[in-house]
Design a protein around this motif. Structure first.
Motif, PDB file in Angstrom:
ATOM      1  N   ARG A 196       0.811  -1.222   0.000  1.00 52.64           N
ATOM      2  CA  ARG A 196       0.000   0.000   0.000  1.00 52.64           C
ATOM      3  C   ARG A 196       0.845   1.273   0.000  1.00 52.64           C
ATOM      4  NH1 ARG A 196      -4.812  -1.575   4.327  1.00 52.64           N
ATOM      5  NH2 ARG A 196      -5.447  -3.489   3.298  1.00 52.64           N
ATOM      6  N   LYS A 245       8.876   1.610 -10.327  1.00 55.13           N
ATOM      7  CA  LYS A 245       8.462   0.581 -11.275  1.00 55.13           C
ATOM      8  C   LYS A 245       8.961  -0.826 -10.934  1.00 55.13           C
ATOM      9  CE  LYS A 245       7.750   3.549 -15.304  1.00 55.13           C
ATOM     10  NZ  LYS A 245       8.226   3.913 -16.650  1.00 55.13           N
ATOM     11  N   PRO A 300       2.179   4.600  -1.711  1.00 54.41           N
ATOM     12  CA  PRO A 300       1.649   5.455  -2.775  1.00 54.41           C
ATOM     13  C   PRO A 300       2.644   5.767  -3.894  1.00 54.41           C
ATOM     14  CG  PRO A 300       2.197   6.784  -0.854  1.00 54.41           C
ATOM     15  CD  PRO A 300       2.394   5.350  -0.457  1.00 54.41           C
ATOM     16  N   GLU A 301       3.927   5.408  -3.700  1.00 52.52           N
ATOM     17  CA  GLU A 301       4.939   5.690  -4.718  1.00 52.52           C
ATOM     18  C   GLU A 301       4.714   4.829  -5.965  1.00 52.52           C
ATOM     19  OE1 GLU A 301       6.936   8.152  -4.259  1.00 52.52           O
ATOM     20  OE2 GLU A 301       8.129   8.005  -2.440  1.00 52.52           O
ATOM     21  N   ASP A 302       5.364   5.231  -7.085  1.00 56.50           N
ATOM     22  CA  ASP A 302       5.198   4.449  -8.314  1.00 56.50           C
ATOM     23  C   ASP A 302       6.508   3.829  -8.800  1.00 56.50           C
ATOM     24  OD1 ASP A 302       6.583   6.626  -9.303  1.00 56.50           O
ATOM     25  OD2 ASP A 302       5.146   7.114 -10.884  1.00 56.50           O
ATOM     26  N   ARG A 322       5.946   6.254   2.007  1.00 51.66           N
ATOM     27  CA  ARG A 322       6.564   7.287   1.164  1.00 51.66           C
ATOM     28  C   ARG A 322       7.552   8.108   1.995  1.00 51.66           C
ATOM     29  NH1 ARG A 322       6.659  11.028  -2.855  1.00 51.66           N
ATOM     30  NH2 ARG A 322       6.473  13.213  -2.275  1.00 51.66           N
ATOM     31  N   THR A 379       7.120   9.914  -8.552  1.00 49.07           N
ATOM     32  CA  THR A 379       6.446  10.463  -7.371  1.00 49.07           C
ATOM     33  C   THR A 379       7.403  11.053  -6.332  1.00 49.07           C
ATOM     34  OG1 THR A 379       6.423   8.195  -6.531  1.00 49.07           O
ATOM     35  CG2 THR A 379       4.387   9.017  -7.524  1.00 49.07           C
ATOM     36  N   SER A 385       4.204  -1.199  -4.228  1.00 52.17           N
ATOM     37  CA  SER A 385       3.459  -0.028  -4.684  1.00 52.17           C
ATOM     38  C   SER A 385       1.973  -0.371  -4.804  1.00 52.17           C
ATOM     39  CB  SER A 385       3.987   0.435  -6.048  1.00 52.17           C
ATOM     40  OG  SER A 385       3.116   1.412  -6.594  1.00 52.17           O
ATOM     41  N   ALA A 386       1.119   0.513  -4.296  1.00 53.53           N
ATOM     42  CA  ALA A 386      -0.332   0.304  -4.368  1.00 53.53           C
ATOM     43  C   ALA A 386      -0.843   0.420  -5.804  1.00 53.53           C
ATOM     44  CB  ALA A 386      -1.043   1.323  -3.482  1.00 53.53           C
ATOM     45  N   ARG A 387       0.017   0.893  -6.714  1.00 48.76           N
ATOM     46  CA  ARG A 387      -0.406   1.145  -8.098  1.00 48.76           C
ATOM     47  C   ARG A 387      -0.369  -0.104  -8.978  1.00 48.76           C
ATOM     48  NH1 ARG A 387       0.810   7.013  -9.234  1.00 48.76           N
ATOM     49  NH2 ARG A 387       1.168   7.913  -7.179  1.00 48.76           N
ATOM     50  N   TYR A 388       0.297  -1.174  -8.499  1.00 54.52           N
ATOM     51  CA  TYR A 388       0.504  -2.332  -9.366  1.00 54.52           C
ATOM     52  C   TYR A 388      -0.192  -3.572  -8.809  1.00 54.52           C
ATOM     53  CZ  TYR A 388       4.251   0.885 -10.638  1.00 54.52           C
ATOM     54  OH  TYR A 388       4.964   2.003 -10.990  1.00 54.52           O
ATOM     55  N   THR A 444       4.453  -5.702 -11.804  1.00 55.46           N
ATOM     56  CA  THR A 444       5.164  -4.416 -11.850  1.00 55.46           C
ATOM     57  C   THR A 444       5.562  -4.121 -13.292  1.00 55.46           C
ATOM     58  OG1 THR A 444       7.357  -5.413 -11.533  1.00 55.46           O
ATOM     59  CG2 THR A 444       6.127  -4.815  -9.538  1.00 55.46           C
TER      60      THR A 444
END
Length: 312
Positions: free
Chosen positions: A47, A53, A49-51, A98, A163, A58-61, A226
């Motif tokens: 969880r 790669k 918030p950074e991206d 973060r 980010t 990362s919560a984005r993947y 990722t």
């Protein structure tokens, strides 16, 4: 200041000459045939918030990484005791934030640091960006080192993370150093960077003031979900070149062979030790990725005649 041209010349030497020079310098500054065992605990997972790669936290993947809040103190103590019994002298605690939090979570990390330091182990933490006042508190708690990697060159960095800026990373490193905490700072190879990027990263590390006392050299561990999940593993000889150049540029540092060791044979790791690596992260898992087992590492040490480096 060491020039980029000088670093380039060192890095591009024929490999055998490079390793010989690195080993010669290693013997002047470091105990021979001694490797420090560190253990890295994932004290808060997922969880973020950074991206970044490369990162499954990362919560984005869409990765299958386990998510959990900050671990209870008793569990961290238990992990540290188990690591110490296996021969680890440094216990590192990683939290997927973060930036370092305020309030109860930060106070709980302080308690963890005090407890690990009280066990006679080196205590290291990595939990994102850090303000000067937070760095001071961690120093007072007995923190040995704070890990905050640059990851890659300033040139390639925007391809990996959007980010947080390179300047943000350098500011945290400055805050850590000014608090009197050892700086643990390295990078990752195998993310699609060029040879020039690797050289630029080493140049930046070597010109930090003060120089980092600890330099982790990581090979990307591709994780499904990722953006870098499909990349092929890096050639192990790239790691050897990175380690050797780091040893020549930062002779007093602990050069840590970190992520990606599970894909290296004992012979390839031996070449890294010959090139100046004098620390590994041991435990069955490295944050969220696989790592050689304790027994595999013990067998390798026995085969190579390596002893576990004790704290001075």
């Amino acid at each position: 200041m060491i020039s980029l041209e000088s670093v380039t010349q060192i890095y591009h030497q024929p490999l055998l000459s490079l390793v010989f020079e690195a080993q010669s310098i290693h013997r002047q500054y470091q105990p021979i045939d001694a490797v420090q065992i560190c253990t890295l605990s994932n004290i808060k997972s997922g969880r973020c918030p950074e991206d970044c790669k490369y990162c499954p936290q990362s919560a984005r993947y869409p990765t299958a990484v386990e998510e959990y809040p900050l671990l209870p103190l008793a569990e961290v103590i238990s992990q540290a005791q188990a690591a110490k019994q296996q021969g680890a002298t440094r216990f590192c605690m990683g939290a997927a934030w973060r930036n370092a939090p305020d309030g109860e979570d930060f106070e709980r990390v302080i308690e963890m640091v005090e407890t690990v330091a009280g066990m006679g182990m080196e205590a290291c933490v990595t939990m994102g960006m850090l303000r000067p006042d937070q760095a001071q508190r961690l120093a007072q708690a007995g923190l040995t080192a704070y890990n905050h990697n640059l990851d890659t060159s300033a040139s390639f960095y925007p391809e990996i993370i959007s980010t947080r800026t390179y300047r943000d990373r350098l500011d945290t490193i400055k805050n850590v150093a000014e608090a009197g905490i050892q700086v643990c700072c390295g990078g990752i190879v195998g993310m699609g960077e060029t040879e020039g990027d690797r050289i630029e990263l080493l140049h930046t590390l070597a010109n930090l003031n003060p120089k980092p006392e600890s330099v982790p050299i990581n090979a990307l561990a591709p994780v499904t979900g990722t953006p870098l999940g499909d990349l092929a593993p890096i050639d192990p000889l790239v790691l050897v070149r990175m380690v050797a150049t780091a040893r020549i540029l930062m002779p007093r540092a602990m050069v840590r062979l970190s992520a990606g060791r599970d894909r290296l044979s004992a012979s390839e790791q031996a070449l890294c030790f010959l090139a100046g690596a004098n620390s590994i992260f041991a435990s069955d898992k490295l944050l969220t990725t696989t790592n050689p087992s304790w027994q595999e590492d013990k067998d390798m040490f026995a085969k190579l005649g390596i002893v576990s480096k004790e704290l001075v």
